[in-house]
Structures are given as structure tokens and as C-alpha cells.
Design an enzyme around this catalytic site. Structure first.
Site, short mmCIF file in Angstrom:
data_model
loop_
_atom_site.label_atom_id
_atom_site.label_comp_id
_atom_site.label_asym_id
_atom_site.label_seq_id
_atom_site.Cartn_x
_atom_site.Cartn_y
_atom_site.Cartn_z
N ASP A 34 -3.29 21.43 -83.42
CA ASP A 34 -3.64 20.76 -84.68
C ASP A 34 -3.40 19.26 -84.58
O ASP A 34 -2.48 18.81 -83.88
CB ASP A 34 -2.78 21.37 -85.80
CG ASP A 34 -3.32 21.05 -87.19
OD1 ASP A 34 -4.44 20.50 -87.28
OD2 ASP A 34 -2.63 21.34 -88.17
N ASN A 82 -13.32 27.59 -89.69
CA ASN A 82 -13.80 26.28 -89.25
C ASN A 82 -15.31 26.07 -89.47
O ASN A 82 -15.81 24.95 -89.39
CB ASN A 82 -13.47 26.02 -87.77
CG ASN A 82 -12.01 25.70 -87.52
OD1 ASN A 82 -11.49 25.91 -86.43
ND2 ASN A 82 -11.32 25.18 -88.54
C1 FPP Z 1 -7.46 21.18 -85.26
O1 FPP Z 1 -7.39 19.79 -85.49
C2 FPP Z 1 -8.26 21.44 -84.08
C3 FPP Z 1 -9.40 22.19 -84.04
C4 FPP Z 1 -9.99 22.82 -85.23
C5 FPP Z 1 -10.17 22.37 -82.82
C6 FPP Z 1 -9.35 22.52 -81.56
C7 FPP Z 1 -10.22 22.23 -80.42
C8 FPP Z 1 -9.84 21.61 -79.31
C9 FPP Z 1 -8.45 21.20 -79.02
C10 FPP Z 1 -10.89 21.33 -78.32
C11 FPP Z 1 -10.83 22.11 -77.08
C12 FPP Z 1 -10.98 23.55 -77.16
C13 FPP Z 1 -12.01 24.29 -76.65
C14 FPP Z 1 -11.74 25.57 -75.93
C15 FPP Z 1 -13.41 23.92 -76.79
P1 FPP Z 1 -7.97 19.21 -86.84
O2 FPP Z 1 -9.38 18.81 -86.59
O3 FPP Z 1 -7.80 20.19 -87.94
O4 FPP Z 1 -7.06 17.97 -87.05
P2 FPP Z 1 -6.58 17.34 -88.45
O5 FPP Z 1 -5.74 18.40 -89.13
O6 FPP Z 1 -5.77 16.16 -88.03
O7 FPP Z 1 -7.81 16.98 -89.22
#
Ligand code: FPP
Length: 259
Positions: A34, A82
Site C-alpha cells: 500500500d 480495485n
Molecule cells: C495500493 O496502493 C497498491 C495497489 C492497489 C496496486 C499494487 C500493485 C503493485 C505494487 C504493482 C506491481 C504488482 C503486479 C504483480 C503487477 P494505492 O494505490 O492504494 O496507494 P495509496 O493508498 O497511497 O493511494
């Protein structure tokens, strides 16, 4: 490769940490990656840049987990919730998964890493589905670390799918409802042959499970790191492993020292 987990025995003790590390290594670490969006925002970049750097952090975490002898690593890469993000971000995350498989799969295979995907395949675009199937098929015989990618995953959805299967077994006379046991539910989940996580790490300071491994987390230790996922490096990973090694796990019993 320092780990060759025995997938037959799901209850075996966690390994000892390597030279100079001290303490116990969790057999299975699950990670809620996250903070990509906040990492990007802090730099005045689009959220997608955070995800791109998040993929780099994932590569580093896989490398580090192997070095530490961790047998199973599960990462929450795309939740069933998501899909409600802006279409451009969803399509970027799909592209990132594609890139991850296309660029990294042969390297993972060479490193004897088995790739597993958990989550629903229903409704996924056939191209993505094909890549997920290919990743599992190519690495099926690998005996080193297992990398479990939770993709289009939601724990409640997983449990509902498992319940549906068990209900069908009962309806078909294959299962006696009075004999239904915890093991039947465990066996019907996407993680049926994967040991429960010992340690669940969530980065970015948030402290919740967000529909991740709800059944499997029953006895997991939790570690909340303030580090945003793209910055989650070997030192941050080791801090989580050190915290785990210092915990006393009682599994509902009393302490070994009687406390
Ligand atoms: C959460 O951060 C992250 C995600 C929803 C996506 C996680 C994906 C990766 C780390 C990319 C690599 C993985 C693969 C296998 C393709 P957020 O966007 O919710 O962050 P925020 O809470 O700061 O907005």
C-alpha cells in the site's frame, strides 16, 4: 535459493534465520503493498508512476525473501474492489501485470520459483487469463520459493466461491453436512495447498486487512510499516522480520513460560 519448502506438511515450524540474522523466519509472508498513490503524489507524479515504482519494490522484495529463506510470499496486487478505480489506473495496473509476466516470468522460473495466482478468473480479459495460466503452468514443477499473486482477489469472494463448491458437494451427496470440518473449508479455498501466512505486512501506515486472506489470517502476526510501498526496501523488510522473530506465537494456548 535457500528454501525448498515441503508443501506436504502445512504445519511445520518456520525456518531459522540466516547467519547474523537470529530468530525465526516466517514460512509464509503475505504483503499488502500500500502507498503507491501517496508516494507518487508526494513527488507531484501521476499515481501510475507510484505503481511503476511499486513493481520495482516487488522485484526487490521477492529477491530479499529468497535470500532470507522464506518459503511462500503472497502479494496483494489487485483486489476485487480495485475495479472501482479510474479506468486509466485500472488499465495501467493490467498493463503492469502483463509486463511483470512478460519480463519476469522466465527469471522467476530460472530461480526455481513457483508462481501461483489466487482470486477469481471470471470476467478477466482472455489475454490476462492466458498469462496467469501460463505463469502457473510454466513454474508448476518448481520447488523453491512459491510466489502467490492475489489478483482480482477478495477474501469474501473467495469464501463465497468455496461455500458454493461445498454446497454443490452436499447437494450431490459427496459431502455429509454434519461431517463438515474446518479442513473442508480450507481445502475449498484458492489457497488449499498453501500454508497459512505466519506474518502479514501492510505498508504505508494503514492498519486494516482490506478483504485480504480473511480465513487464512486466523493466527497470523501483523506488522504495519510506515514505509510507502515503493520505498519498501531490504532494510524495511528486515525490520518486519525482526519484529516477527521477537513475537511469541501461542495459537490460543498459554505461553511456554507459563505467562
Ligand atoms: C495500493 O496502493 C497498491 C495497489 C492497489 C496496486 C499494487 C500493485 C503493485 C505494487 C504493482 C506491481 C504488482 C503486479 C504483480 C503487477 P494505492 O494505490 O492504494 O496507494 P495509496 O493508498 O497511497 O493511494
Amino acid at each position: 535459493m535457500t528454501s525448498d519448502p515441503d508443501t506436504g506438511s502445512l504445519q511445520s515450524a518456520p525456518a531459522k534465520r540466516g547467519a547474523g540474522q537470529g530468530g525465526c523466519v516466517p514460512r509464509h509472508v503475505a504483503i499488502i503493498m500500500d502507498g503507491n498513490g501517496r508516494w507518487a503524489k508526494a513527488r507531484g507524479l501521476p499515481r501510475t508512476e507510484g505503481h511503476r515504482h511499486g513493481l520495482e519494490a516487488l522485484r526487490g522484495a521477492i529477491r530479499h525473501a529468497r535470500e532470507r529463506g522464506i518459503g511462500y510470499v503472497t502479494v496483494y496486487s489487485f483486489s476485487s474492489e480495485n475495479w472501482s478505480r479510474p479506468p486509466t489506473e485500472v488499465s495501467f495496473l493490467m498493463g503492469l501485470l502483463r509486463r511483470f509476466v512478460q519480463r519476469d516470468l522466465s527469471e522467476l522460473h530460472q530461480a526455481n520459483i513457483r508462481v501461483r495466482i489466487i482470486g477469481s478468473r471470471e470476467g478477466l480479459e482472455p489475454g490476462i487469463r492466458g498469462l496467469l495460466d501460463e505463469s502457473e503452468a510454466l513454474t508448476r514443477g518448481n520447488t523453491g520459493m512459491t510466489l502467490i499473486v492475489a489478483f482480482n482477489y477478495g477474501a469474501r469472494d473467495e469464501i463465497v466461491r468455496a461455500m458454493r463448491q461445498l454446497a454443490q458437494d452436499v447437494a450431490a451427496g459427496r459431502l455429509d453436512p454434519d461431517a463438515l470440518a474446518e479442513g473442508d473449508v480450507t481445502a475449498a479455498l484458492d489457497t488449499s495447498d498453501i500454508p497459512d501466512p505466519d506474518l502479514i505486512i501492510r505498508t504505508s501506515g494503514e492498519q486494516r486487512l482490506s478483504n485480504f486472506l480473511l480465513w487464512q489470517a486466523a493466527y497470523a502476526e501483523f506488522y504495519f510499516s510506515p514505509v510507502l510501498w515503493p520505498d519498501f526496501d531490504a532494510a524495511a523488510f528486515d525490520a518486519a522480520l525482526d519484529a516477527f522473530a521477537a513475537r511469541e506465537r501461542r495459537f490460543g494456548a498459554v505461553s511456554a513460560t507459563g505467562g
